[in-house]
Motif scaffolding. Structure first.
Motif, PDB file in Angstrom:
ATOM      1  N   LYS A  74      -0.354   7.249  -4.841  1.00  0.00           N
ATOM      2  CA  LYS A  74      -1.262   6.524  -3.960  1.00  0.00           C
ATOM      3  C   LYS A  74      -1.809   5.337  -4.723  1.00  0.00           C
ATOM      4  O   LYS A  74      -2.074   5.428  -5.920  1.00  0.00           O
ATOM      5  CB  LYS A  74      -2.417   7.415  -3.515  1.00  0.00           C
ATOM      6  N   GLY A  75      -1.965   4.221  -4.031  1.00  0.00           N
ATOM      7  CA  GLY A  75      -2.524   3.033  -4.658  1.00  0.00           C
ATOM      8  C   GLY A  75      -1.912   1.771  -4.079  1.00  0.00           C
ATOM      9  O   GLY A  75      -1.283   1.801  -3.013  1.00  0.00           O
ATOM     10  N   LYS A  76      -2.079   0.662  -4.801  1.00  0.00           N
ATOM     11  CA  LYS A  76      -1.551  -0.619  -4.348  1.00  0.00           C
ATOM     12  C   LYS A  76      -0.729  -1.247  -5.460  1.00  0.00           C
ATOM     13  O   LYS A  76      -1.063  -1.131  -6.639  1.00  0.00           O
ATOM     14  CB  LYS A  76      -2.683  -1.569  -3.968  1.00  0.00           C
TER      15      LYS A  76
ATOM     16  N   GLU B  44      -4.963   3.727  -9.771  1.00  0.00           N
ATOM     17  CA  GLU B  44      -4.533   5.049  -9.312  1.00  0.00           C
ATOM     18  C   GLU B  44      -3.061   5.318  -9.620  1.00  0.00           C
ATOM     19  O   GLU B  44      -2.641   6.471  -9.687  1.00  0.00           O
ATOM     20  CB  GLU B  44      -4.745   5.208  -7.797  1.00  0.00           C
TER      21      GLU B  44
ATOM     22  N   LYS C  91       0.860  -1.187   0.000  1.00  0.00           N
ATOM     23  CA  LYS C  91       0.000   0.000   0.000  1.00  0.00           C
ATOM     24  C   LYS C  91       0.892   1.231   0.000  1.00  0.00           C
ATOM     25  O   LYS C  91       1.782   1.360   0.843  1.00  0.00           O
ATOM     26  CB  LYS C  91      -0.899   0.030   1.231  1.00  0.00           C
ATOM     27  N   VAL C  92       0.636   2.124  -0.942  1.00  0.00           N
ATOM     28  CA  VAL C  92       1.408   3.357  -1.052  1.00  0.00           C
ATOM     29  C   VAL C  92       0.437   4.514  -0.875  1.00  0.00           C
ATOM     30  O   VAL C  92      -0.545   4.629  -1.606  1.00  0.00           O
ATOM     31  CB  VAL C  92       2.109   3.443  -2.429  1.00  0.00           C
ATOM     32  N   ASP C  93       0.720   5.365   0.109  1.00  0.00           N
ATOM     33  CA  ASP C  93      -0.153   6.504   0.384  1.00  0.00           C
ATOM     34  C   ASP C  93       0.715   7.723   0.646  1.00  0.00           C
ATOM     35  O   ASP C  93       1.208   7.912   1.757  1.00  0.00           O
ATOM     36  CB  ASP C  93      -1.046   6.200   1.584  1.00  0.00           C
ATOM     37  N   GLY C  94       0.911   8.509  -0.385  1.00  0.00           N
ATOM     38  CA  GLY C  94       1.778   9.675  -0.240  1.00  0.00           C
ATOM     39  C   GLY C  94       3.208   9.237  -0.018  1.00  0.00           C
ATOM     40  O   GLY C  94       3.796   8.595  -0.868  1.00  0.00           O
TER      41      GLY C  94
ATOM     42  N   ARG D 117       4.063   7.277   2.646  1.00  0.00           N
ATOM     43  CA  ARG D 117       4.040   6.034   3.426  1.00  0.00           C
ATOM     44  C   ARG D 117       3.992   4.817   2.514  1.00  0.00           C
ATOM     45  O   ARG D 117       3.201   4.771   1.580  1.00  0.00           O
ATOM     46  CB  ARG D 117       2.815   6.030   4.337  1.00  0.00           C
TER      47      ARG D 117
ATOM     48  N   GLN E 177       8.830   8.034  -5.382  1.00  0.00           N
ATOM     49  CA  GLN E 177       7.945   9.049  -4.806  1.00  0.00           C
ATOM     50  C   GLN E 177       8.655  10.385  -4.648  1.00  0.00           C
ATOM     51  O   GLN E 177       8.073  11.422  -4.891  1.00  0.00           O
ATOM     52  CB  GLN E 177       7.420   8.588  -3.459  1.00  0.00           C
TER      53      GLN E 177
ATOM     54  N   GLU F 294       3.667   0.662   2.902  1.00  0.00           N
ATOM     55  CA  GLU F 294       3.366  -0.394   3.873  1.00  0.00           C
ATOM     56  C   GLU F 294       3.114  -1.714   3.149  1.00  0.00           C
ATOM     57  O   GLU F 294       2.312  -1.779   2.219  1.00  0.00           O
ATOM     58  CB  GLU F 294       2.120  -0.004   4.669  1.00  0.00           C
TER      59      GLU F 294
END
Length: 91
Positions: free
Chosen positions: A44-46, A63, A12-15, A17, A37, A19
């Motif tokens: 953002k996305g997976k 995304e 999971k990529v969020d900004g 972060r 990034q 994970e």
């Protein structure tokens, strides 16, 4: 949802972060996502690691732009093996 169930790993990529929510991913790949990034944009996305035969191929949610996924595919080693010094190398 089906992709997440059958994937070997999910990131999971969020900004800024990153994970790993399923499976194990080599540390070099996490570092590369963070570099992308910083140099491109906050994405953002997976990212999914999908098993295709003996290899693991990368796929992503809609995304994440295709040019970003291609950059990650360029550094992904589908069959990394540990070397004597502990680093990963391609077979």
């Amino acid at each position: 949802m089906l992709k997440a169930i059958s994937a070997q790993f999910v990131i999971k990529v969020d900004g800024i972060r990153v994970e790993v929510s399923k499976g194990q991913v080599p540390e070099y790949f996490i570092r590369e996502i963070k570099l992308v990034q910083r140099s491109a944009q906050a994405i953002k996305g997976k990212i999914y690691g999908m098993r295709r035969g003996r290899q693991i191929n990368l796929e992503c949610s809609k995304e994440i732009p295709e040019h970003i996924l291609q950059r990650l595919r360029n550094v992904w080693r589908p069959n990394p093996t540990p070397s004597n010094d502990g680093s990963l190398k391609r077979r």
